[in-house]
Design an enzyme around this catalytic site. Sequence first.
Site, mmCIF file in Angstrom:
data_model
loop_
_atom_site.group_PDB
_atom_site.id
_atom_site.type_symbol
_atom_site.label_atom_id
_atom_site.label_comp_id
_atom_site.label_asym_id
_atom_site.label_seq_id
_atom_site.Cartn_x
_atom_site.Cartn_y
_atom_site.Cartn_z
ATOM 1 N N GLY A 100 -9.110 19.129 -10.651
ATOM 2 C CA GLY A 100 -10.416 18.315 -9.988
ATOM 3 C C GLY A 100 -9.545 17.300 -8.949
ATOM 4 O O GLY A 100 -9.275 17.671 -7.802
ATOM 5 N N HIS B 266 -5.700 15.678 5.365
ATOM 6 C CA HIS B 266 -5.122 17.744 5.561
ATOM 7 C C HIS B 266 -4.390 17.661 6.065
ATOM 8 O O HIS B 266 -3.028 18.416 6.435
ATOM 9 C CB HIS B 266 -6.371 18.420 5.269
ATOM 10 N N ARG C 272 -0.282 19.193 8.079
ATOM 11 C CA ARG C 272 0.489 19.926 8.473
ATOM 12 C C ARG C 272 1.200 20.289 9.403
ATOM 13 O O ARG C 272 0.884 19.513 10.426
ATOM 14 C CB ARG C 272 -0.706 21.711 9.115
#
Length: 173
Positions: free
Chosen positions: A11, A51, A55
């Site tokens: 979800g 996000h 990285r």
Amino acid sequence: MLPTGTFVLGGAASGKSEWAENFVLSSGLKVAYLATGRAEDDETRFRVDAHKARRDDRWMTIEEPLDLADPLATLAPDMPVLVDCATMWLSNQMMADADIAVATENLLEALRSCPAPWVIVSNEVGHGIVPDNKLARRFREAQGRLNIALAREADLAVMVVAGLPQVLKGTLP
């Protein structure tokens, strides 16, 4: 050793992307990150930035909102790829008035032909209420069909709930 294909479902804000990132990094290899999202508003830019912040130099980022076949085909066999995410890819396809059946088959064929292990993240949208408008209902149905096809294609399917992986198909390495 990563499976040839892994499907990660969850979800919104379930931890699926972070789990998938850690999973693919467990290979110990440099990893390709195939980003499908378009940051067209402040909220989306914030999520994309979050996000990106996770990285480091172990990642090679490729941004492609629509045509995933070319980037998937050019990967080296020793560079696993994380596609994040199928939901944004589908949304982009719908906004471009693409033929969803053709686009989905092209994506599946690109995954089958990908020389590298792949991990693809997607949203589970079927646990909520029936949307009140036609476009949202069409999207929910298309996302459900896409998720079924991706799960069928994958060797490993994992649903992430509250950051915890629940194996639906296959075995975690």
